[in-house]
Design a protein around this motif. Structure first.
Motif, PDB file in Angstrom:
ATOM      1  N   CYS A 120      -3.560  -6.396   2.683  1.00 52.60           N
ATOM      2  CA  CYS A 120      -2.422  -5.594   2.232  1.00 52.60           C
ATOM      3  C   CYS A 120      -2.018  -4.568   3.285  1.00 52.60           C
ATOM      4  O   CYS A 120      -0.963  -4.667   3.895  1.00 52.60           O
ATOM      5  CB  CYS A 120      -2.766  -4.897   0.916  1.00 52.60           C
ATOM      6  SG  CYS A 120      -3.224  -6.035  -0.415  1.00 52.60           S
ATOM      7  N   GLN A 121      -2.866  -3.585   3.514  1.00 49.75           N
ATOM      8  CA  GLN A 121      -2.652  -2.570   4.546  1.00 49.75           C
ATOM      9  C   GLN A 121      -3.969  -2.381   5.291  1.00 49.75           C
ATOM     10  O   GLN A 121      -4.888  -1.726   4.774  1.00 49.75           O
ATOM     11  CB  GLN A 121      -2.222  -1.234   3.922  1.00 49.75           C
ATOM     12  CG  GLN A 121      -0.776  -1.178   3.473  1.00 49.75           C
ATOM     13  CD  GLN A 121      -0.404   0.209   2.952  1.00 49.75           C
ATOM     14  OE1 GLN A 121      -1.256   1.052   2.719  1.00 49.75           O
ATOM     15  NE2 GLN A 121       0.882   0.430   2.775  1.00 49.75           N
ATOM     16  N   PRO A 122      -4.105  -2.937   6.472  1.00 53.27           N
ATOM     17  CA  PRO A 122      -5.383  -2.877   7.175  1.00 53.27           C
ATOM     18  C   PRO A 122      -5.918  -1.472   7.404  1.00 53.27           C
ATOM     19  O   PRO A 122      -7.130  -1.284   7.517  1.00 53.27           O
ATOM     20  CB  PRO A 122      -5.077  -3.578   8.501  1.00 53.27           C
ATOM     21  CG  PRO A 122      -3.977  -4.537   8.165  1.00 53.27           C
ATOM     22  CD  PRO A 122      -3.137  -3.817   7.148  1.00 53.27           C
ATOM     23  N   ASP A 123      -5.053  -0.466   7.459  1.00 49.63           N
ATOM     24  CA  ASP A 123      -5.519   0.902   7.719  1.00 49.63           C
ATOM     25  C   ASP A 123      -5.635   1.742   6.451  1.00 49.63           C
ATOM     26  O   ASP A 123      -5.820   2.953   6.522  1.00 49.63           O
ATOM     27  CB  ASP A 123      -4.584   1.601   8.705  1.00 49.63           C
ATOM     28  CG  ASP A 123      -3.153   1.738   8.165  1.00 49.63           C
ATOM     29  OD1 ASP A 123      -2.838   1.085   7.144  1.00 49.63           O
ATOM     30  OD2 ASP A 123      -2.356   2.480   8.770  1.00 49.63           O
ATOM     31  N   TYR A 124      -5.588   1.098   5.282  1.00 47.12           N
ATOM     32  CA  TYR A 124      -5.531   1.872   4.034  1.00 47.12           C
ATOM     33  C   TYR A 124      -6.789   2.707   3.819  1.00 47.12           C
ATOM     34  O   TYR A 124      -6.723   3.811   3.284  1.00 47.12           O
ATOM     35  CB  TYR A 124      -5.321   0.929   2.845  1.00 47.12           C
ATOM     36  CG  TYR A 124      -5.093   1.663   1.532  1.00 47.12           C
ATOM     37  CD1 TYR A 124      -3.887   2.293   1.273  1.00 47.12           C
ATOM     38  CD2 TYR A 124      -6.085   1.727   0.549  1.00 47.12           C
ATOM     39  CE1 TYR A 124      -3.655   2.964   0.076  1.00 47.12           C
ATOM     40  CE2 TYR A 124      -5.875   2.395  -0.643  1.00 47.12           C
ATOM     41  CZ  TYR A 124      -4.662   3.015  -0.868  1.00 47.12           C
ATOM     42  OH  TYR A 124      -4.450   3.686  -2.046  1.00 47.12           O
ATOM     43  N   LEU A 125      -7.934   2.193   4.210  1.00 49.84           N
ATOM     44  CA  LEU A 125      -9.196   2.903   4.009  1.00 49.84           C
ATOM     45  C   LEU A 125      -9.558   3.782   5.198  1.00 49.84           C
ATOM     46  O   LEU A 125     -10.689   4.243   5.309  1.00 49.84           O
ATOM     47  CB  LEU A 125     -10.329   1.903   3.748  1.00 49.84           C
ATOM     48  CG  LEU A 125     -10.149   0.980   2.539  1.00 49.84           C
ATOM     49  CD1 LEU A 125     -11.291  -0.027   2.465  1.00 49.84           C
ATOM     50  CD2 LEU A 125     -10.073   1.775   1.246  1.00 49.84           C
ATOM     51  N   GLY A 126      -8.591   4.017   6.084  1.00 52.33           N
ATOM     52  CA  GLY A 126      -8.862   4.710   7.326  1.00 52.33           C
ATOM     53  C   GLY A 126      -9.167   6.190   7.171  1.00 52.33           C
ATOM     54  O   GLY A 126      -9.084   6.780   6.093  1.00 52.33           O
ATOM     55  N   LEU A 127      -9.509   6.797   8.306  1.00 54.53           N
ATOM     56  CA  LEU A 127      -9.822   8.219   8.358  1.00 54.53           C
ATOM     57  C   LEU A 127      -8.572   9.069   8.166  1.00 54.53           C
ATOM     58  O   LEU A 127      -7.447   8.574   8.175  1.00 54.53           O
ATOM     59  CB  LEU A 127     -10.469   8.540   9.709  1.00 54.53           C
ATOM     60  CG  LEU A 127     -11.872   7.948   9.942  1.00 54.53           C
ATOM     61  CD1 LEU A 127     -12.161   7.825  11.424  1.00 54.53           C
ATOM     62  CD2 LEU A 127     -12.931   8.817   9.255  1.00 54.53           C
ATOM     63  N   ASN A 128      -8.815  10.381   8.012  1.00 53.70           N
ATOM     64  CA  ASN A 128      -7.740  11.366   7.896  1.00 53.70           C
ATOM     65  C   ASN A 128      -6.889  11.143   6.650  1.00 53.70           C
ATOM     66  O   ASN A 128      -5.669  11.283   6.674  1.00 53.70           O
ATOM     67  CB  ASN A 128      -6.861  11.354   9.152  1.00 53.70           C
ATOM     68  CG  ASN A 128      -6.163  12.676   9.379  1.00 53.70           C
ATOM     69  OD1 ASN A 128      -6.599  13.725   8.896  1.00 53.70           O
ATOM     70  ND2 ASN A 128      -5.051  12.653  10.106  1.00 53.70           N
ATOM     71  N   ALA A 129      -7.542  10.793   5.550  1.00 54.06           N
ATOM     72  CA  ALA A 129      -6.847  10.610   4.270  1.00 54.06           C
ATOM     73  C   ALA A 129      -6.528  11.980   3.656  1.00 54.06           C
ATOM     74  O   ALA A 129      -7.130  12.998   4.023  1.00 54.06           O
ATOM     75  CB  ALA A 129      -7.725   9.820   3.315  1.00 54.06           C
ATOM     76  N   PRO A 130      -5.597  12.037   2.716  1.00 54.86           N
ATOM     77  CA  PRO A 130      -5.391  13.298   1.986  1.00 54.86           C
ATOM     78  C   PRO A 130      -6.679  13.722   1.294  1.00 54.86           C
ATOM     79  O   PRO A 130      -7.521  12.876   0.964  1.00 54.86           O
ATOM     80  CB  PRO A 130      -4.302  12.948   0.962  1.00 54.86           C
ATOM     81  CG  PRO A 130      -3.633  11.719   1.500  1.00 54.86           C
ATOM     82  CD  PRO A 130      -4.697  10.968   2.247  1.00 54.86           C
ATOM     83  N   GLN A 131      -6.854  15.010   1.057  1.00 55.71           N
ATOM     84  CA  GLN A 131      -8.056  15.446   0.360  1.00 55.71           C
ATOM     85  C   GLN A 131      -8.081  14.872  -1.045  1.00 55.71           C
ATOM     86  O   GLN A 131      -7.033  14.632  -1.654  1.00 55.71           O
ATOM     87  CB  GLN A 131      -8.161  16.964   0.337  1.00 55.71           C
ATOM     88  CG  GLN A 131      -7.153  17.680  -0.529  1.00 55.71           C
ATOM     89  CD  GLN A 131      -7.358  19.199  -0.495  1.00 55.71           C
ATOM     90  OE1 GLN A 131      -7.328  19.825   0.552  1.00 55.71           O
ATOM     91  NE2 GLN A 131      -7.560  19.772  -1.675  1.00 55.71           N
ATOM     92  N   ALA A 155       1.855  -6.953  -2.852  1.00 57.52           N
ATOM     93  CA  ALA A 155       2.797  -7.892  -3.454  1.00 57.52           C
ATOM     94  C   ALA A 155       3.614  -8.602  -2.382  1.00 57.52           C
ATOM     95  O   ALA A 155       3.835  -9.824  -2.451  1.00 57.52           O
ATOM     96  CB  ALA A 155       3.719  -7.154  -4.414  1.00 57.52           C
ATOM     97  N   ALA A 156       4.038  -7.851  -1.355  1.00 56.64           N
ATOM     98  CA  ALA A 156       4.877  -8.438  -0.316  1.00 56.64           C
ATOM     99  C   ALA A 156       4.112  -9.453   0.527  1.00 56.64           C
ATOM    100  O   ALA A 156       4.659 -10.494   0.906  1.00 56.64           O
ATOM    101  CB  ALA A 156       5.442  -7.326   0.575  1.00 56.64           C
TER     102      ALA A 156
END
Length: 488
Positions: A120-131, A155-156
């Motif tokens: 879906c989104q390869p960087d979804y679990l990445g660093l610098n996420a919102p708190q 979905a896309a």
């Protein structure tokens, strides 16, 4: 809510049985164990067996004895920690006498190397996420936008596949694996979310189940996964405190305080520290909570993450934290596995679509589980916006299943023991083996001889402990000793 019995493909024409062409395994661990690998073509939509096909990756380690005692099909959890699920064919090597069976593992639909694999989104679990903790409407909106974007990307990119990722679809795949193996009956070895697939399969096809081992059973009453995830938060918080208390007991190694309260104070101070100024600029509150919640799942991470916690406090080593986060969350398969799990839980049944309900339930649970709650909420938030059609859970009924061995550690947080009690109540032939005061999740066949020997005896002969009255375990094993850190 009432659960309605649904068998999606009950009136459809049976699919033509495909075969598996076995060959060498590309995976080195499978090849080294003498496994053989292949693929099985199955319908994308089991209600339309003549329609589009997808491919399941399958592995098998054949029996080493003169004759086989039968076939064991391992049903993985999407986040099973054993690669794709094919590696579960290696479980037989951990069972005393397990080499008398053929052990079969498979990568469930959507999980590579089965094809197509969800992304879906390869960087979804990445660093610098919102708190994690939404102390302002702006933070809350950041997460909602992030979750909505993920659901739309799924979905896309994956289209029709998302409508066919339910436990009922996977259970139908299991039956086609069985048929392709030429077996009238198979035994099932299932873990965590895989135990619910096994419950569905054994409800729909009890005559095709020889024996069944369920490790950390999912509560069939809570396959309204929204509620099940809130169930997990308090025991996750409890187990994290068990780890912090263990750190205090080894203050001579970690130097974080010699009482739970002292270590908890250090924990809270460091959480505030990375919230205000993320370590290395990218490891903030969300990453801290995600990484250091792992000890609530399994003792296998206690020494590693204890050292990382101590090293940050005393040496300010941000790169160690960032590197460990990458190992846990950013390995190549992580996004695929997260997508497959999300596709399952978001569609097995309908989720609430009113964010006000999510918010109220999260803040209520946060009062008793502050470290676990919001991370769990945001982990599942894509279900708020999921595009695929939800299903209706099968009403689990094991009355026609001859036997089952349920195993759990009594303090398992992700699959609380109450779920095993409920499954036991629905399977008159089942027995429950509990590991007293054990905190580990999916922890069978990891060297606890009391557990492993009972699993071996059951698979080999059907031997089970006597069933006790009421809602309790039928047999109990002692937990494995807590880890001893290097230098203690």
């Amino acid at each position: 809510m009432a659960l309605v019995f649904v068998a999606p493909a009950a009136n459809a024409a049976p699919a033509t049985t495909s075969t598996i062409t076995w060959g060498a395994c590309a995976d080195q661990s499978l090849a080294a164990a003498g496994a053989e690998c292949g693929t099985l073509s199955v319908p994308l939509n089991h209600s339309d067996p003549g329609g589009r096909k997808i491919s399941l990756a399958v592995s098998r380690v054949k029996h080493k004895t003169t004759a086989s005692k039968g076939t064991v099909v391992a049903v993985p959890d999407p986040l099973n920690g054993s690669g794709s699920g094919c590696q579960l064919s290696l479980l037989g090597a951990r069972v005393p006498g397990g080499d008398a069976f053929d052990w079969v593992g498979f990568a469930r639909r959507g999980v590579a190397p089965s094809s197509p694999a969800i992304s879906c989104q390869p960087d979804y679990l990445g660093l610098n996420a919102p708190q994690h903790i939404p102390t302002s409407p702006a933070i809350e909106q950041q997460w909602l936008d992030k979750a909505r974007g993920y659901a739309e990307a799924c979905a896309a990119k994956n289209g029709e596949l998302l409508d066919h990722m339910k436990s009922t679809d996977i259970a139908a795949d299991v039956d086609l694996v069985r048929a392709a193996l030429g077996a009238d009956k198979v035994s099932l070895y299932a873990q965590a979310y895989g135990t619910y697939v096994a419950q569905v399969y054994s409800t729909l096809h009890p005559e095709r189940v020889a024996r069944m081992v369920l490790d950390d059973s999912i509560d069939p009453r809570r396959i309204w996964y929204y509620a099940a995830n809130f169930d997990q938060n308090p025991p996750l918080q409890r187990n994290q405190d068990i780890w912090l208390k263990w750190l205090a007991e080894h203050d001579d190694v970690y130097h974080l305080g010699n009482t739970l309260d002292a270590v908890r104070q250090v924990w809270d101070e460091q959480l505030r520290r990375v919230t205000a100024q993320p370590a290395g600029g990218v490891f903030g509150q969300a990453e801290w909570i995600n990484l250091f919640l792992y000890p609530a799942y399994t003792q296998q991470t206690w020494t590693l993450l204890g050292s990382a916690f101590s090293n940050w406090v005393h040496n300010g080593d941000a790169q160690l934290l960032i590197g460990l986060y990458g190992q846990f969350y950013l390995h190549p398969a992580a996004e695929n596995m997260y997508g497959a799990l999300t596709s399952l839980v978001c569609t097995d049944t309908a989720w609430p679509t009113n964010w006000n309900q999510w918010r109220a339930d999260s803040w209520r649970t946060y009062a008793v589980a502050p470290d676990a709650t919001w991370g769990n909420t945001w982990f599942n938030a894509p279900c708020l916006f999921w595009k695929a059609k939800p299903g209706k859970p099968v009403q689990i009924d094991g009355a026609k299943v001859d036997s089952a061995l349920l195993v759990t550690e009594s303090l398992s947080a992700v699959a609380p023991i109450e779920g095993s009690y409920e499954v036991r109540s629905r399977y008159p032939g089942a027995r429950l083996l509990a590991v007293r005061d054990g905190v580990n999740f999916m922890n069978t066949l990891t060297g606890n001889a009391c557990v492993d020997n009972q699993i071996a005896a059951y698979l080999a002969t059907g031997e089970l402990p006597a069933r006790k009255p009421g809602r309790q375990a039928d047999a109990v094993c002692a937990a494995a000793p807590a880890p001893v850190p290097p230098g203690a």
